[in-house]
Scaffold this active site. Structure first.
Site, PDB file in Angstrom:
ATOM      1  N   SER A   9       0.834  -1.210   0.000  1.00 17.89           N
ATOM      2  CA  SER A   9       0.000   0.000   0.000  1.00 17.89           C
ATOM      3  C   SER A   9       0.868   1.260   0.000  1.00 17.89           C
ATOM      4  CB  SER A   9      -0.878   0.004   1.242  1.00 17.89           C
ATOM      5  OG  SER A   9      -0.052  -0.077   2.393  1.00 17.89           O
ATOM      6  N   TYR A  40      -4.583   0.291   3.758  1.00 15.14           N
ATOM      7  CA  TYR A  40      -5.388  -0.911   3.520  1.00 15.14           C
ATOM      8  C   TYR A  40      -5.898  -1.498   4.838  1.00 15.14           C
ATOM      9  CZ  TYR A  40      -4.845  -1.860  -1.489  1.00 15.14           C
ATOM     10  OH  TYR A  40      -4.944  -1.827  -2.864  1.00 15.14           O
ATOM     11  N   CYS A  72       2.746  -7.239   1.505  1.00 11.66           N
ATOM     12  CA  CYS A  72       1.805  -6.588   2.416  1.00 11.66           C
ATOM     13  C   CYS A  72       0.993  -7.695   3.076  1.00 11.66           C
ATOM     14  CB  CYS A  72       0.893  -5.652   1.620  1.00 11.66           C
ATOM     15  SG  CYS A  72      -0.459  -4.954   2.566  1.00 11.66           S
ATOM     16  N   ASN A  73       1.047  -7.762   4.400  1.00 15.19           N
ATOM     17  CA  ASN A  73       0.310  -8.815   5.114  1.00 15.19           C
ATOM     18  C   ASN A  73      -1.200  -8.652   4.940  1.00 15.19           C
ATOM     19  OD1 ASN A  73       2.414 -10.219   7.220  1.00 15.19           O
ATOM     20  ND2 ASN A  73       2.966  -8.132   6.737  1.00 15.19           N
ATOM     21  N   CYS A 185       3.227  -6.316   9.827  1.00 11.93           N
ATOM     22  CA  CYS A 185       2.899  -5.343   8.784  1.00 11.93           C
ATOM     23  C   CYS A 185       4.252  -4.958   8.198  1.00 11.93           C
ATOM     24  CB  CYS A 185       2.203  -4.129   9.380  1.00 11.93           C
ATOM     25  SG  CYS A 185       2.179  -2.697   8.267  1.00 11.93           S
TER      26      CYS A 185
END
Ligand code: DGL
Length: 264
Positions: A9, A40, A72-73, A185
């Site tokens: 993001s 996000y 991105c998790n 994150c």
């Protein structure tokens, strides 16, 4: 065609990209921060799926990557299965909280997971915990404030400002008696060394960088040879304010990236 497109993001996935290049400097990469949709972590599952499908389609059309690393998790735990179904010709590598690694280092069997709201609330973590850390207590913390600080300010902030920003999270996990803390994150990896310094020896910081990069490179090795574009990785965003451009100049020079500008 490029070998890898990294998607986050914002700036979270950059440490993953640079680590991959440390391991294989020949890989050709582009980096995309879907900044128009940041953060996000505050979106619903449906919103996340919609945004990720749309940016992935743009990435495939613009760069024709052999592999997309969802760095991105939040995107990974919400969309990996959908992505593989909708884009069957593209290989995807996801990023999920390093619960297994945390369990392997925790002596107290109390591990902390710091991530976005959307990630900590996702049932995928419970599956990971039951699978890899069944005898551990998993303490959750979402931290939108720290993520926003990292995205918008940390690259030009002083060390004192960065310490002040990470302290509440570190203190939270110490007070809960954790001896391992997962950076769930990708944004947090931009301050990884500092977080470890502030946390000290009794709270070990873990992340998924090693596993993700290993997986990404092993997929690359399994693909037939192809001609790909060479050169410094370019960093693209989908939205930019005037103020942020100077932040990106610092990021590009720190991580040796070329500024790609707005993704068309
Ligand atoms: N970097 C993202 C992650 O790993 C999230 C940041 C956001 O909220 O957009 O989850």
């Amino acid at each position: 065609m490029v070998d890898f497109a990294f998607l986050d993001s914002g700036t979270g996935g950059i440490p993953y990209l640079t680590y991959l290049l440390e391991k294989n400097s020949d890989a050709s990469c582009v980096y995309i921060g879907d900044t128009a949709n940041f953060p996000y972590g505050e979106k619903t599952h449906e919103e996340i799926v919609k945004c990720v499908l749309s940016i992935t389609d743009r990435i495939i059309k613009s760069f024709n990557p052999r592999i997309i690393v969802i760095a991105c998790n939040t995107m990974s735990v919400n969309t990996l299965d959908v992505l593989r179904e909708v884009f069957p010709d593209t290989q995807f590598v996801g990023t999920v909280p390093a619960i297994k690694l945390a369990a392997s280092v925790s002596k107290k069997r109390r591990i902390g997971l710091m991530a976005t709201k959307a990630t900590v609330e996702n049932p995928y973590n419970i599956d990971l915990k039951n699978h890899f850390a069944a005898d551990c207590e998993l303490i959750l913390r979402s931290d939108a404030e720290l993520i926003s600080f990292i995205e918008r300010e940390s690259f030009t902030a002083t060390k004192e400002e960065c310490v002040k920003a990470v302290l509440p999270a570190v203190n939270f996990f110490k007070e809960k008696g954790c001896d391992a803390m997962i950076l769930g994150c990708t944004h947090f990896l931009n301050l990884r060394d500092l977080i470890q310094e502030v946390a000290g020896d009794e709270l070990k910081v873990v992340d998924s960088k090693e596993g993700v990069v290993k997986r990404a490179l092993s997929i690359l090795n399994s693909l037939p040879d192809h001609k790909v574009e060479k050169g410094k990785p370019k960093l693209f965003v989908t939205w930019l304010s005037e103020k942020e451009k100077s932040e990106y100049d610092v990021i590009c020079s720190r991580y040796n990236l070329e500024w790609g500008g707005m993704l068309n």
